[in-house]
Design a protein around this motif. Sequence first.
Motif, PDB file in Angstrom:
ATOM      1  N   ALA A   1       0.518  -1.119   0.293  1.00  0.00           N
ATOM      2  CA  ALA A   1       0.316  -0.309  -0.093  1.00  0.00           C
ATOM      3  C   ALA A   1       1.245   1.189  -0.170  1.00  0.00           C
ATOM      4  O   ALA A   1       0.584   2.280  -0.062  1.00  0.00           O
ATOM      5  CB  ALA A   1      -0.931  -0.194   1.336  1.00  0.00           C
TER       6      ALA A   1
ATOM      7  N   THR B   1       1.555   3.953  -3.137  1.00  0.00           N
ATOM      8  CA  THR B   1       0.898   5.365  -2.403  1.00  0.00           C
ATOM      9  C   THR B   1       1.659   6.541  -3.380  1.00  0.00           C
ATOM     10  O   THR B   1       1.674   7.342  -3.096  1.00  0.00           O
ATOM     11  CB  THR B   1       0.065   5.553  -1.613  1.00  0.00           C
ATOM     12  OG1 THR B   1       0.949   4.703  -0.453  1.00  0.00           O
ATOM     13  CG2 THR B   1      -1.758   4.573  -1.516  1.00  0.00           C
TER      14      THR B   1
ATOM     15  N   LEU C   1      -4.284  -0.332   2.559  1.00  0.00           N
ATOM     16  CA  LEU C   1      -3.805   0.685   1.348  1.00  0.00           C
ATOM     17  C   LEU C   1      -5.129   2.020   0.814  1.00  0.00           C
ATOM     18  O   LEU C   1      -4.738   3.034   1.254  1.00  0.00           O
ATOM     19  CB  LEU C   1      -4.973   0.287  -0.382  1.00  0.00           C
ATOM     20  CG  LEU C   1      -4.806   0.937  -1.259  1.00  0.00           C
ATOM     21  CD1 LEU C   1      -3.265   0.781  -1.403  1.00  0.00           C
ATOM     22  CD2 LEU C   1      -5.387   0.085  -2.624  1.00  0.00           C
TER      23      LEU C   1
ATOM     24  N   LYS D   1      -3.695   5.115   1.813  1.00  0.00           N
ATOM     25  CA  LYS D   1      -4.590   6.334   0.630  1.00  0.00           C
ATOM     26  C   LYS D   1      -4.893   8.112   1.090  1.00  0.00           C
ATOM     27  O   LYS D   1      -5.818   8.484   1.156  1.00  0.00           O
ATOM     28  CB  LYS D   1      -5.150   5.921  -0.381  1.00  0.00           C
ATOM     29  CG  LYS D   1      -5.866   6.933  -1.052  1.00  0.00           C
ATOM     30  CD  LYS D   1      -5.070   6.572  -2.650  1.00  0.00           C
ATOM     31  CE  LYS D   1      -6.015   7.714  -3.600  1.00  0.00           C
ATOM     32  NZ  LYS D   1      -5.547   9.367  -3.284  1.00  0.00           N
TER      33      LYS D   1
ATOM     34  N   PHE E   1      -8.196   1.569  -8.309  1.00  0.00           N
ATOM     35  CA  PHE E   1      -8.362   0.168  -7.301  1.00  0.00           C
ATOM     36  C   PHE E   1      -9.172  -1.223  -8.301  1.00  0.00           C
ATOM     37  O   PHE E   1     -10.294  -0.457  -8.160  1.00  0.00           O
ATOM     38  CB  PHE E   1      -8.914   0.387  -5.998  1.00  0.00           C
ATOM     39  CG  PHE E   1      -8.048  -0.898  -4.885  1.00  0.00           C
ATOM     40  CD1 PHE E   1      -6.875  -1.636  -5.304  1.00  0.00           C
ATOM     41  CD2 PHE E   1      -9.529  -0.611  -4.271  1.00  0.00           C
ATOM     42  CE1 PHE E   1      -7.568  -2.716  -4.459  1.00  0.00           C
ATOM     43  CE2 PHE E   1      -9.607  -2.474  -3.169  1.00  0.00           C
ATOM     44  CZ  PHE E   1      -8.337  -2.982  -3.711  1.00  0.00           C
TER      45      PHE E   1
END
Length: 163
Positions: A103, A107, A137, A141, A149
């Motif tokens: 993740a 990002t 994730l 974010k 996604f």
Amino acid sequence: MTTSPRGTITLSPQLVLRLDHYAKSGLHVAVLGATGAGKSNAVRVFCEQALRCGITTVVVDPEGEYYTLGDAFPTIVVGGEHGHVALLAGQLDDYAKPAAALAQLATAHQGIAIVLDLSLLPKPVQQEAYQAFAAALFRAKATDLPLVFVTEEAELFAPESGA
């Protein structure tokens, strides 16, 4: 779908998405249809167009089909037969740490594809890995950077029957 100018995705001649319109609110898309109707192909083209626009694209792939994004775009494949990094049932006691690392990667870098290929895992383990990754994730974010996604075969992770 056709190739679009940078910053737009053309779904049909009558439907062109200007990505800047969704910068703050986000764009939510569901692709629904009968088996064999071309849903996966439509999603793949959507992913390719997003990557051409420099948008990081994350695909949860329970069938091992999306590793080929790497043929045209910078792609990291985790798991599956074509993975750069293995993801095996029983190898990890807890998916939270690797999910958080992926993740963070998703990002932090724009314009890459990350494919979480769950095809070699049993269904219950696929669900566990998916839940850990999706949660990590969305925790990571925290920026306004766009992110696509994709959850392929979503019924495996949010079944209609609740089972």
